[in-house]
Design an enzyme around this catalytic site. Structure first.
Site, PDB file in Angstrom:
ATOM      1  N   ARG A 244      76.479  53.883  32.525  1.00  0.00           N
ATOM      2  CA  ARG A 244      77.094  54.638  33.738  1.00  0.00           C
ATOM      3  C   ARG A 244      77.390  55.986  33.296  1.00  0.00           C
ATOM      4  O   ARG A 244      77.779  56.213  32.262  1.00  0.00           O
ATOM      5  CB  ARG A 244      78.484  53.906  34.348  1.00  0.00           C
ATOM      6  CG  ARG A 244      78.155  52.671  35.019  1.00  0.00           C
ATOM      7  CD  ARG A 244      77.620  52.797  36.366  1.00  0.00           C
ATOM      8  NE  ARG A 244      77.152  51.657  37.256  1.00  0.00           N
ATOM      9  CZ  ARG A 244      76.356  50.872  37.221  1.00  0.00           C
ATOM     10  NH1 ARG A 244      75.204  51.259  36.354  1.00  0.00           N
ATOM     11  NH2 ARG A 244      76.172  49.677  38.001  1.00  0.00           N
ATOM     12  N   GLU A 273      75.738  60.830  40.495  1.00  0.00           N
ATOM     13  CA  GLU A 273      74.430  60.372  41.195  1.00  0.00           C
ATOM     14  C   GLU A 273      74.372  60.404  42.530  1.00  0.00           C
ATOM     15  O   GLU A 273      75.332  60.051  43.320  1.00  0.00           O
ATOM     16  CB  GLU A 273      74.445  58.785  40.495  1.00  0.00           C
ATOM     17  CG  GLU A 273      73.178  58.487  39.845  1.00  0.00           C
ATOM     18  CD  GLU A 273      73.245  57.200  39.308  1.00  0.00           C
ATOM     19  OE1 GLU A 273      73.927  56.822  38.046  1.00  0.00           O
ATOM     20  OE2 GLU A 273      72.702  56.255  39.914  1.00  0.00           O
ATOM     21  N   HIS A 294      67.734  56.055  37.460  1.00  0.00           N
ATOM     22  CA  HIS A 294      68.404  54.783  37.754  1.00  0.00           C
ATOM     23  C   HIS A 294      67.469  53.827  37.681  1.00  0.00           C
ATOM     24  O   HIS A 294      67.722  53.137  38.747  1.00  0.00           O
ATOM     25  CB  HIS A 294      69.679  54.770  38.728  1.00  0.00           C
ATOM     26  CG  HIS A 294      70.673  53.721  38.391  1.00  0.00           C
ATOM     27  ND1 HIS A 294      71.830  53.955  38.628  1.00  0.00           N
ATOM     28  CD2 HIS A 294      70.552  52.453  37.823  1.00  0.00           C
ATOM     29  CE1 HIS A 294      72.639  52.899  38.396  1.00  0.00           C
ATOM     30  NE2 HIS A 294      71.769  51.851  37.874  1.00  0.00           N
TER      31      HIS A 294
END
Ligand code: 8YV
Length: 332
Positions: A244, A273, A294
């Site tokens: 993350r 993000e 991602h």
């Protein structure tokens, strides 16, 4: 028409086979065009269903959960990480939270290895040369030289399932395995990997050629790789993060890369993000930073298996049993 099937709202487009089964089993509302839901739409959905199936792109925070009314009984996350859900707030309202562990371990570890190779071997730069007309002047003994991977030290931050899967792959590539973990891994795993455990993250960071971030995002791991810690790392060290974004102080990482205080980085996840800064894009053009959108677990097989897990979790819950992938609030 009234129905006794639980009402399930899915926030994003899932694989066809999963959606079809979901509609067979439950009174399901799908999101066919895949437009992420706004906060208001999420609030409305949570007031109108028994089960919400969110993904990493939905921020199910304490306020949304508190305002969800009495109908919502389960949040069945389509994803392993549950940092997008306030699990403690859900527990307070007796809402069961589940996730999709194990089925994305190998895919994510494969991608981490690809990222770990991409930076020192200049994979993206090389591919870009070939995609441009006349950009390749022909082979030369001193052109496009990268750095060797074999024989280097890899420090894994977080030796869970994905960390161990990365370690096994990296060992086969001739890297020596080091790790830092809240709890020390079992001796058996340490023996298998010939891994060195570091109680002090600072000390490990100062000695590694590669660092792979493999811990979950929690309040305790927020900016674990802080500006101070990034400064401890050797000048040619490479950081890989497919966990993350907020585990690394992204601003400090970008500055370190710009100032050549680090060898490079490969990131599959980002602090804000899906936004990345123009500074990061500039670094990506220079090859010091490899950025991916991602996609660590993005395989057809993985997504279908994640969906199967969501289905099993919901079914088990409504059959009156404890779902296999129940997530409990953090201790203490
Ligand atoms: C998923 C992930 O694609 O499962 C996770 O924790 O990071 C991703 O690989 C995403 O979270 C789906 O919600």
């Amino acid at each position: 028409m009234s129905t006794t099937k639980p009402r399930v709202i899915v926030t994003r487009k899932l694989p066809d086979a999963v959606e079809t089964r979901m509609r067979e089993l439950f009174d399901t509302q799908l999101n066919i065009d895949d437009t992420p839901m706004t906060r208001d739409q999420l609030a409305a959905a949570m007031a109108d269903c028994d089960v919400l199936v969110p993904t990493v792109s939905d921020d199910i925070d304490a306020d949304l959960i508190a305002g969800s009314g009495d109908r919502l009984r389960m949040i069945a996350n389509f994803g392993n990480g549950v940092d997008n859900i306030d699990v403690s707030a859900a527990a307070t309202k007796s809402i069961t939270v589940t996730n999709t562990p194990r089925v994305l371990t190998d895919d994510t570890a494969d991608m981490i290895m690809a990222m770990m190779l991409a930076v020192p071997r200049r994979l993206v730069e090389g591919a870009q040369v070939m995609a441009r007309d006349e950009a390749w002047p022909g082979w030369s003994p001193t052109w496009m030289l990268g750095r060797r991977v074999t024989g280097k030290r890899l420090g894994i931050v977080g030796m869970g399932r994905i960390g161990a899967a990365v370690a096994r792959r990296a060992k086969a590539f001739g890297l020596s395995i080091h790790y830092h973990n809240r709890e020390r891994a079992f001796t058996q795993l340490e023996d298998e990997l010939e891994a060195t455990h570091w109680e002090s993250l600072d000390q490990m960071l100062a000695r590694m050629d590669f660092i792979s971030i493999n811990c979950p995002s929690t309040p305790a791991t927020y900016h674990l790789l802080s500006e101070r810690r990034l400064k401890l790392m050797p000048q040619d060290a490479i950081i890989v993060n497919a966990a993350r974004g907020d585990i690394i102080d992204e601003e400090a990482l970008v500055t370190a890369l710009e100032e050549d205080r680090l060898g490079g980085a490969a990131l599959d996840v980002f602090e804000n993000e899906p936004s990345v800064s123009t500074r990061m894009q500039k670094l990506a053009q220079s090859g010091k930073l490899v950025m991916l959108p991602h996609m660590g677990s993005a395989t057809v097989e993985g997504r279908n298996e994640m969906g199967d897990k969501v289905l099993v979790n919901i079914r088990t819950f409504f059959d009156g049993h404890r779902p296999p992938d129940r997530v409990l609030p953090p201790r203490g």
